[in-house]
Design a protein around this motif. Sequence first.
Motif, PDB file in Angstrom:
ATOM      1  N   PRO A  22       0.845  -1.193   0.000  1.00 53.37           N
ATOM      2  CA  PRO A  22       0.000   0.000   0.000  1.00 53.37           C
ATOM      3  C   PRO A  22       0.885   1.250   0.000  1.00 53.37           C
ATOM      4  O   PRO A  22       1.847   1.318   0.762  1.00 53.37           O
ATOM      5  CB  PRO A  22      -0.783  -0.105   1.311  1.00 53.37           C
ATOM      6  CG  PRO A  22      -0.443  -1.451   1.895  1.00 53.37           C
ATOM      7  CD  PRO A  22       0.889  -1.816   1.326  1.00 53.37           C
ATOM      8  N   VAL A  23       0.546   2.225  -0.824  1.00 49.52           N
ATOM      9  CA  VAL A  23       1.293   3.468  -0.886  1.00 49.52           C
ATOM     10  C   VAL A  23       0.326   4.627  -0.708  1.00 49.52           C
ATOM     11  O   VAL A  23      -0.600   4.810  -1.518  1.00 49.52           O
ATOM     12  CB  VAL A  23       2.041   3.607  -2.228  1.00 49.52           C
ATOM     13  CG1 VAL A  23       2.770   4.943  -2.285  1.00 49.52           C
ATOM     14  CG2 VAL A  23       3.020   2.452  -2.409  1.00 49.52           C
ATOM     15  N   GLU A  24       0.545   5.409   0.357  1.00 52.13           N
ATOM     16  CA  GLU A  24      -0.327   6.541   0.657  1.00 52.13           C
ATOM     17  C   GLU A  24       0.169   7.805  -0.028  1.00 52.13           C
ATOM     18  O   GLU A  24       1.371   7.960  -0.282  1.00 52.13           O
ATOM     19  CB  GLU A  24      -0.402   6.805   2.166  1.00 52.13           C
ATOM     20  CG  GLU A  24      -0.853   5.649   3.023  1.00 52.13           C
ATOM     21  CD  GLU A  24       0.289   4.942   3.693  1.00 52.13           C
ATOM     22  OE1 GLU A  24       0.068   4.287   4.735  1.00 52.13           O
ATOM     23  OE2 GLU A  24       1.432   5.040   3.186  1.00 52.13           O
ATOM     24  N   TYR A  37      -0.983   9.256   9.172  1.00 54.97           N
ATOM     25  CA  TYR A  37      -2.097   8.431   8.744  1.00 54.97           C
ATOM     26  C   TYR A  37      -1.579   7.233   7.945  1.00 54.97           C
ATOM     27  O   TYR A  37      -0.780   7.403   7.011  1.00 54.97           O
ATOM     28  CB  TYR A  37      -3.075   9.245   7.911  1.00 54.97           C
ATOM     29  CG  TYR A  37      -3.934  10.151   8.751  1.00 54.97           C
ATOM     30  CD1 TYR A  37      -3.390  11.253   9.402  1.00 54.97           C
ATOM     31  CD2 TYR A  37      -5.292   9.901   8.923  1.00 54.97           C
ATOM     32  CE1 TYR A  37      -4.169  12.077  10.206  1.00 54.97           C
ATOM     33  CE2 TYR A  37      -6.089  10.722   9.712  1.00 54.97           C
ATOM     34  CZ  TYR A  37      -5.516  11.804  10.348  1.00 54.97           C
ATOM     35  OH  TYR A  37      -6.291  12.623  11.139  1.00 54.97           O
ATOM     36  N   TYR A  38      -2.048   6.057   8.326  1.00 55.57           N
ATOM     37  CA  TYR A  38      -1.604   4.818   7.705  1.00 55.57           C
ATOM     38  C   TYR A  38      -2.767   4.115   7.002  1.00 55.57           C
ATOM     39  O   TYR A  38      -3.870   4.019   7.544  1.00 55.57           O
ATOM     40  CB  TYR A  38      -1.041   3.863   8.753  1.00 55.57           C
ATOM     41  CG  TYR A  38       0.191   4.364   9.454  1.00 55.57           C
ATOM     42  CD1 TYR A  38       0.090   5.109  10.627  1.00 55.57           C
ATOM     43  CD2 TYR A  38       1.460   4.097   8.950  1.00 55.57           C
ATOM     44  CE1 TYR A  38       1.219   5.561  11.286  1.00 55.57           C
ATOM     45  CE2 TYR A  38       2.594   4.555   9.600  1.00 55.57           C
ATOM     46  CZ  TYR A  38       2.466   5.286  10.762  1.00 55.57           C
ATOM     47  OH  TYR A  38       3.582   5.744  11.409  1.00 55.57           O
ATOM     48  N   GLY A  60       2.816   5.422   5.729  1.00 56.12           N
ATOM     49  CA  GLY A  60       2.230   6.540   6.459  1.00 56.12           C
ATOM     50  C   GLY A  60       2.438   7.866   5.755  1.00 56.12           C
ATOM     51  O   GLY A  60       3.419   8.053   5.028  1.00 56.12           O
ATOM     52  N   THR A  61       1.500   8.774   5.978  1.00 51.35           N
ATOM     53  CA  THR A  61       1.601  10.118   5.432  1.00 51.35           C
ATOM     54  C   THR A  61       1.211  11.106   6.537  1.00 51.35           C
ATOM     55  O   THR A  61       0.237  10.890   7.256  1.00 51.35           O
ATOM     56  CB  THR A  61       0.709  10.277   4.183  1.00 51.35           C
ATOM     57  OG1 THR A  61       0.912  11.567   3.605  1.00 51.35           O
ATOM     58  CG2 THR A  61      -0.766  10.095   4.481  1.00 51.35           C
ATOM     59  N   GLN A  62       2.000  12.172   6.650  1.00 55.10           N
ATOM     60  CA  GLN A  62       1.793  13.129   7.730  1.00 55.10           C
ATOM     61  C   GLN A  62       0.663  14.095   7.399  1.00 55.10           C
ATOM     62  O   GLN A  62       0.617  14.668   6.308  1.00 55.10           O
ATOM     63  CB  GLN A  62       3.071  13.924   7.988  1.00 55.10           C
ATOM     64  CG  GLN A  62       2.957  15.004   9.057  1.00 55.10           C
ATOM     65  CD  GLN A  62       2.808  14.430  10.454  1.00 55.10           C
ATOM     66  OE1 GLN A  62       3.544  13.520  10.837  1.00 55.10           O
ATOM     67  NE2 GLN A  62       1.865  14.954  11.230  1.00 55.10           N
TER      68      GLN A  62
END
Length: 119
Positions: free
Chosen positions: A4-6, A93-94, A112-114
């Motif tokens: 998965p790639v956010e 956020y994951y 994860g992305t901030q």
Amino acid sequence: QVQPVESGGGLVQAGGSLRLSCAASGSTFNINAMGWYRQAPGKQRELVATISSGGSTNYADSVKGRFTISRDNAKNTVSLQMNSLKPEDTAVYYCKIQRRYGLGYLDYWGQGTQVTVSS
């Protein structure tokens, strides 16, 4: 394996909106539930929202009415539309992808992305 790639995190003022997206690649057959989780500094990772393969959704009480989760099964993507953001929504956020495997399931997490919400 599922990767998965956010994308879509960033800095926004309180009251603003952001849209997170997660694309799954790799062994994407038999994907079951998809979801978003978050972890703020010094706190445990918590559920934000999940969506089943059939489209049923579940939200944390703190985001109900403000966040909307959706998925595109053909593209193996899951998105999170976040409106009326609050400073307390600040976290990493994951994305989590669940895949059926035999009689059970395997979970795959993104990096994860901030998301930072300023007051």
